[in-house]
Design an enzyme around this catalytic site. Structure first.
Site, PDB file in Angstrom:
ATOM      1  N   HIS A   1     -14.519  24.282   2.098  1.00 17.91           N
ATOM      2  CA  HIS A   1     -13.648  25.567   2.085  1.00 17.91           C
ATOM      3  C   HIS A   1     -14.928  26.720   1.684  1.00 17.91           C
ATOM      4  O   HIS A   1     -15.873  26.464   1.227  1.00 17.91           O
ATOM      5  CB  HIS A   1     -12.878  25.530   0.714  1.00 17.91           C
ATOM      6  CG  HIS A   1     -11.825  24.588   0.576  1.00 17.91           C
ATOM      7  ND1 HIS A   1     -10.619  24.771   0.554  1.00 17.91           N
ATOM      8  CD2 HIS A   1     -11.878  23.016   0.313  1.00 17.91           C
ATOM      9  CE1 HIS A   1      -9.738  23.442   0.596  1.00 17.91           C
ATOM     10  NE2 HIS A   1     -10.646  22.714   0.234  1.00 17.91           N
TER      11      HIS A   1
ATOM     12  N   HIS B   1     -13.816  18.400   4.539  1.00 23.04           N
ATOM     13  CA  HIS B   1     -13.744  19.914   5.226  1.00 23.04           C
ATOM     14  C   HIS B   1     -14.528  20.358   3.950  1.00 23.04           C
ATOM     15  O   HIS B   1     -14.527  20.425   2.723  1.00 23.04           O
ATOM     16  CB  HIS B   1     -12.271  20.464   5.215  1.00 23.04           C
ATOM     17  CG  HIS B   1     -11.422  20.116   4.291  1.00 23.04           C
ATOM     18  ND1 HIS B   1     -10.900  18.740   3.766  1.00 23.04           N
ATOM     19  CD2 HIS B   1     -11.129  20.553   3.129  1.00 23.04           C
ATOM     20  CE1 HIS B   1     -10.127  18.527   2.941  1.00 23.04           C
ATOM     21  NE2 HIS B   1     -10.114  19.909   2.304  1.00 23.04           N
TER      22      HIS B   1
ATOM     23  N   GLN C   1      -8.808  16.245  -3.669  1.00 20.31           N
ATOM     24  CA  GLN C   1      -8.762  16.092  -2.357  1.00 20.31           C
ATOM     25  C   GLN C   1      -7.372  15.949  -1.891  1.00 20.31           C
ATOM     26  O   GLN C   1      -6.957  14.914  -2.142  1.00 20.31           O
ATOM     27  CB  GLN C   1      -9.989  15.469  -1.653  1.00 20.31           C
ATOM     28  CG  GLN C   1      -9.885  15.094  -0.343  1.00 20.31           C
ATOM     29  CD  GLN C   1     -11.061  14.398   0.464  1.00 20.31           C
ATOM     30  OE1 GLN C   1     -11.703  13.622  -0.260  1.00 20.31           O
ATOM     31  NE2 GLN C   1     -11.127  14.179   1.601  1.00 20.31           N
TER      32      GLN C   1
HETATM   33  P1  5GP Z   1      -8.186  19.771   0.063  1.00 20.95           P
HETATM   34  O1  5GP Z   1      -7.236  20.043  -1.393  1.00 20.95           O
HETATM   35  O2  5GP Z   1      -8.140  18.440   0.574  1.00 20.95           O
HETATM   36  O3  5GP Z   1      -9.750  19.945  -0.594  1.00 20.95           O
HETATM   37  O4  5GP Z   1      -8.072  20.950   0.797  1.00 20.95           O
HETATM   38  C1  5GP Z   1      -6.980  20.982   1.648  1.00 20.95           C
HETATM   39  C2  5GP Z   1      -6.548  22.336   2.124  1.00 20.95           C
HETATM   40  O5  5GP Z   1      -5.914  22.361   3.222  1.00 20.95           O
HETATM   41  C3  5GP Z   1      -5.640  23.076   1.271  1.00 20.95           C
HETATM   42  O6  5GP Z   1      -6.376  24.269   0.729  1.00 20.95           O
HETATM   43  C4  5GP Z   1      -4.591  23.400   2.104  1.00 20.95           C
HETATM   44  O7  5GP Z   1      -3.787  24.590   1.797  1.00 20.95           O
HETATM   45  C5  5GP Z   1      -4.951  23.431   3.650  1.00 20.95           C
HETATM   46  N1  5GP Z   1      -3.889  22.627   4.449  1.00 20.95           N
HETATM   47  C6  5GP Z   1      -2.820  21.854   4.199  1.00 20.95           C
HETATM   48  N2  5GP Z   1      -2.226  21.802   5.543  1.00 20.95           N
HETATM   49  C7  5GP Z   1      -2.774  22.747   6.307  1.00 20.95           C
HETATM   50  C8  5GP Z   1      -2.294  23.123   7.555  1.00 20.95           C
HETATM   51  O8  5GP Z   1      -1.591  22.735   8.332  1.00 20.95           O
HETATM   52  N3  5GP Z   1      -3.134  24.422   8.226  1.00 20.95           N
HETATM   53  C9  5GP Z   1      -4.013  24.755   7.519  1.00 20.95           C
HETATM   54  N4  5GP Z   1      -4.504  25.980   8.132  1.00 20.95           N
HETATM   55  N5  5GP Z   1      -4.251  24.803   6.290  1.00 20.95           N
HETATM   56  C10 5GP Z   1      -3.816  23.533   5.776  1.00 20.95           C
END
Ligand code: 5GP
Length: 115
Positions: free
Chosen positions: A103, A101, A95
């Site tokens: 996906h 969130h 994460q």
């Molecule tokens: P995690 O790794 O926390 O599960 O997912 C975070 C996601 O947020 C990643 O897939 C990354 O690409 C996306 N993300 C990070 N910063 C931004 C942003 O500023 N805008 C958008 N639309 N996505 C973002």
């Protein structure tokens, strides 16, 4: 109070996002670094840091969140061919944004298992 994340700033309208769906409870927008032809993030407007914190939310809230994720996947046209819903939790779950969130990934065949 936890620090502001990039998703807090998107929800506040301080940073633009390519929104695909919004209601009073969630905002859904395209991932900035898509891992599939369709890669949408569904973010609850009520701040929850991690999936592990869901025990603090009501069953009704959790149910609404997941039913909205399902509905958004349908709106994205993914029901026929299928898709994947992923929630990364914590360090080992990779994460990177400390704001819960989901996906939604689709538009191509996805491999399994994840790395
Ligand atoms: P995690 O790794 O926390 O599960 O997912 C975070 C996601 O947020 C990643 O897939 C990354 O690409 C996306 N993300 C990070 N910063 C931004 C942003 O500023 N805008 C958008 N639309 N996505 C973002």
């Amino acid at each position: 109070m936890a620090h502001d994340t990039i998703f807090d700033r998107i929800l506040a309208g301080d940073i633009p996002a390519d929104t695909v769906y919004e209601d009073e409870d969630v905002l859904a927008f395209r991932d900035i670094n898509p891992q599939a032809p369709i890669h949408v993030l569904v973010v609850p407007k009520h701040r929850v840091e991690r999936f592990a914190d869901l025990a603090d939310r009501s069953d009704a809230w959790i149910g609404r969140f997941f039913s909205t994720v399902s509905r958004i996947a349908g709106l994205l046209g993914l029901n026929e061919n299928g898709y994947r819903v992923v929630i990364n939790n914590g360090k080992d779950g990779q994460q990177s944004v400390e704001y819960l969130h989901a996906h939604i990934l689709g538009g191509r065949g996805l491999s399994w298992p994840p790395g």
